[in-house]
Design a protein around this motif. Structure first.
Motif, mmCIF file in Angstrom:
data_model
loop_
_atom_site.group_PDB
_atom_site.id
_atom_site.type_symbol
_atom_site.label_atom_id
_atom_site.label_comp_id
_atom_site.label_asym_id
_atom_site.label_seq_id
_atom_site.Cartn_x
_atom_site.Cartn_y
_atom_site.Cartn_z
ATOM 1 N N ALA A 35 -52.288 -65.188 23.769
ATOM 2 C CA ALA A 35 -51.554 -66.188 22.987
ATOM 3 C C ALA A 35 -50.150 -66.393 23.547
ATOM 4 O O ALA A 35 -49.680 -67.534 23.684
ATOM 5 N N ILE A 36 -49.459 -65.297 23.878
ATOM 6 C CA ILE A 36 -48.097 -65.406 24.403
ATOM 7 C C ILE A 36 -48.108 -66.073 25.775
ATOM 8 O O ILE A 36 -47.268 -66.937 26.073
ATOM 9 N N ILE A 43 -44.926 -74.343 27.276
ATOM 10 C CA ILE A 43 -43.528 -74.791 27.271
ATOM 11 C C ILE A 43 -42.850 -74.568 28.619
ATOM 12 O O ILE A 43 -41.691 -74.954 28.807
ATOM 13 N N ASN A 44 -43.588 -73.922 29.537
ATOM 14 C CA ASN A 44 -43.084 -73.677 30.895
ATOM 15 C C ASN A 44 -41.773 -72.886 30.885
ATOM 16 O O ASN A 44 -40.820 -73.209 31.601
ATOM 17 N N ILE A 45 -41.745 -71.848 30.030
ATOM 18 C CA ILE A 45 -40.562 -70.990 29.909
ATOM 19 C C ILE A 45 -41.017 -69.537 29.813
ATOM 20 O O ILE A 45 -41.965 -69.222 29.094
ATOM 21 N N ARG A 46 -40.350 -68.659 30.526
ATOM 22 C CA ARG A 46 -40.609 -67.223 30.420
ATOM 23 C C ARG A 46 -39.875 -66.707 29.187
ATOM 24 O O ARG A 46 -38.648 -66.760 29.103
ATOM 25 N N LEU A 47 -40.626 -66.196 28.213
ATOM 26 C CA LEU A 47 -40.040 -65.774 26.947
ATOM 27 C C LEU A 47 -39.739 -64.280 26.897
ATOM 28 O O LEU A 47 -38.790 -63.862 26.226
ATOM 29 N N PHE A 48 -40.546 -63.469 27.581
ATOM 30 C CA PHE A 48 -40.388 -62.009 27.536
ATOM 31 C C PHE A 48 -40.314 -61.445 28.950
ATOM 32 O O PHE A 48 -40.823 -62.033 29.909
ATOM 33 N N GLU A 49 -39.683 -60.289 29.039
ATOM 34 C CA GLU A 49 -39.717 -59.516 30.274
ATOM 35 C C GLU A 49 -39.895 -58.046 29.909
ATOM 36 O O GLU A 49 -39.488 -57.611 28.823
ATOM 37 N N ARG A 59 -33.189 -64.609 27.995
ATOM 38 C CA ARG A 59 -32.121 -65.412 27.380
ATOM 39 C C ARG A 59 -32.705 -66.672 26.747
ATOM 40 O O ARG A 59 -32.357 -67.046 25.625
ATOM 41 N N ALA A 60 -33.632 -67.316 27.475
ATOM 42 C CA ALA A 60 -34.285 -68.511 26.930
ATOM 43 C C ALA A 60 -35.119 -68.147 25.706
ATOM 44 O O ALA A 60 -35.194 -68.905 24.731
ATOM 45 N N GLY A 61 -35.748 -66.950 25.756
ATOM 46 C CA GLY A 61 -36.560 -66.503 24.629
ATOM 47 C C GLY A 61 -35.739 -66.303 23.372
ATOM 48 O O GLY A 61 -36.189 -66.609 22.260
ATOM 49 N N LYS A 62 -34.503 -65.786 23.522
ATOM 50 C CA LYS A 62 -33.631 -65.596 22.362
ATOM 51 C C LYS A 62 -33.276 -66.935 21.715
ATOM 52 O O LYS A 62 -33.281 -67.071 20.484
ATOM 53 N N ASN A 63 -32.953 -67.915 22.555
ATOM 54 C CA ASN A 63 -32.640 -69.245 22.019
ATOM 55 C C ASN A 63 -33.857 -69.857 21.334
ATOM 56 O O ASN A 63 -33.744 -70.483 20.272
#
Length: 296
Positions: A35-36, A43-49, A59-63
């Motif tokens: 799912a993640i 959304i073409n964004i890395r949310l977690f590392e 940083r993008a994930g926090k926003n």
């Protein structure tokens, strides 16, 4: 965008551990991982590392988390509001002209609430509209559930219920020769300067026509659409005025006198948007208004 994926994202963001998040969500860890990953691709964004055995937000994930939590809260609030309305609870939005006899409307709302004690019902009143056209637009845009207006506009999707009739009264300053009379004829007012109320076209046209016939006897000192401008002018002895009866205006320094021979009444309507489906709360209020209107 999958709503469940967003909720999974929020849970994982707070727990920072796939196994713990999956357990709390009652799904398998592979399902959560899928799912993640699907959300990140969408959304073409890395949310977690990764950070050791845990994961942390980028940083993008926090926003993204900040915005998604607000969005999910709004969705939950909206769903709760819909559920309330389905059981005859919730909020009713009512709009009306600011120059209308406004106290009549809150009094109706209070009576409705008194008849529905124990239910979670609220009202929001909107009174900034200048015209019936503006109010009608508010119905179509779903900003209002009901409007109260003083004239009918021919719209096939709008239903009107006559609610009550306004009569015209004479406003005079305290201490004026006409102030102590229970009623007066129009002819008795002609020797005094008049402030002409122009907001209601049928009343202003009727008065203008009458005054034109008596031109030699009548002086129009001011013309205005705002009854709240008229009352201080009358109180200041700048003229007298014939206006629709309105028990919500400030009558400090002013007396209201009946007019015995003015054949004028103004019907106030409640209007709403026709719909093939009406939620119980809206239908309850509509029936209440129909049962509590003055016989017209």
């Amino acid at each position: 965008m999958n709503l469940y994926h967003l909720k999974y994202f929020v849970t994982l963001a707070h727990l920072e551990h796939y196994t713990k998040a999956a357990e709390q969500l009652s799904i398998t860890q592979p399902s959560l991982s899928h799912a993640i990953a699907s959300l990140e691709r969408e959304i073409n964004i890395r949310l977690f590392e990764k950070e050791g055995r845990n994961v942390v937000l980028t940083r993008a994930g926090k926003n993204f988390l900040t915005d998604i939590e607000k969005a999910l809260a709004l969705i939950d609030e909206s769903i709760n509001s819909i559920h309330l309305s389905e059981i005859g609870e919730g909020c009713i939005d009512i709009a009306f002209h600011k120059n209308m006899a406004a106290s009549f409307i809150p009094n109706l709302a209070r009576k409705f609430l008194n008849e529905h004690t124990g239910k979670n019902i609220d009202f929001k009143f909107h009174y900034d509209s200048e015209s019936t056209e503006e109010l009608i637009k508010g119905l179509y845009s779903k900003n209002f559930d009901f409007i109260f207006c003083s004239n009918k506009i021919n719209e096939k999707n709008i239903e009107y219920i006559p609610v009550f009739k306004q009569r015209a009264v004479l406003l005079v300053p305290e201490g004026h020769p006409l102030a102590d009379k229970e009623s007066v004829s129009i002819d008795e007012t002609l020797e005094y300067n008049h402030i002409l109320y122009t907001k209601n076209h049928t009343l202003s046209e009727k008065l203008s026509s009458y005054f034109n016939k008596k031109e030699s006897q009548t002086t129009i000192s001011y013309k205005t659409e705002d009854v709240n401008v008229i009352t201080p002018l009358v109180a200041g002895n700048f003229g007298i005025s014939i206006v629709p009866e309105n028990n919500s205006i400030n009558l400090t320094g002013v007396k209201s006198v009946e007019i015995s021979d003015l054949d004028w009444q103004n019907t106030v309507y409640m209007a709403y948007l026709k719909s093939s489906y009406e939620i119980p709360l809206i239908n309850d209020f509509k029936k209440f208004i129909e049962e509590n209107t003055i016989n017209l």
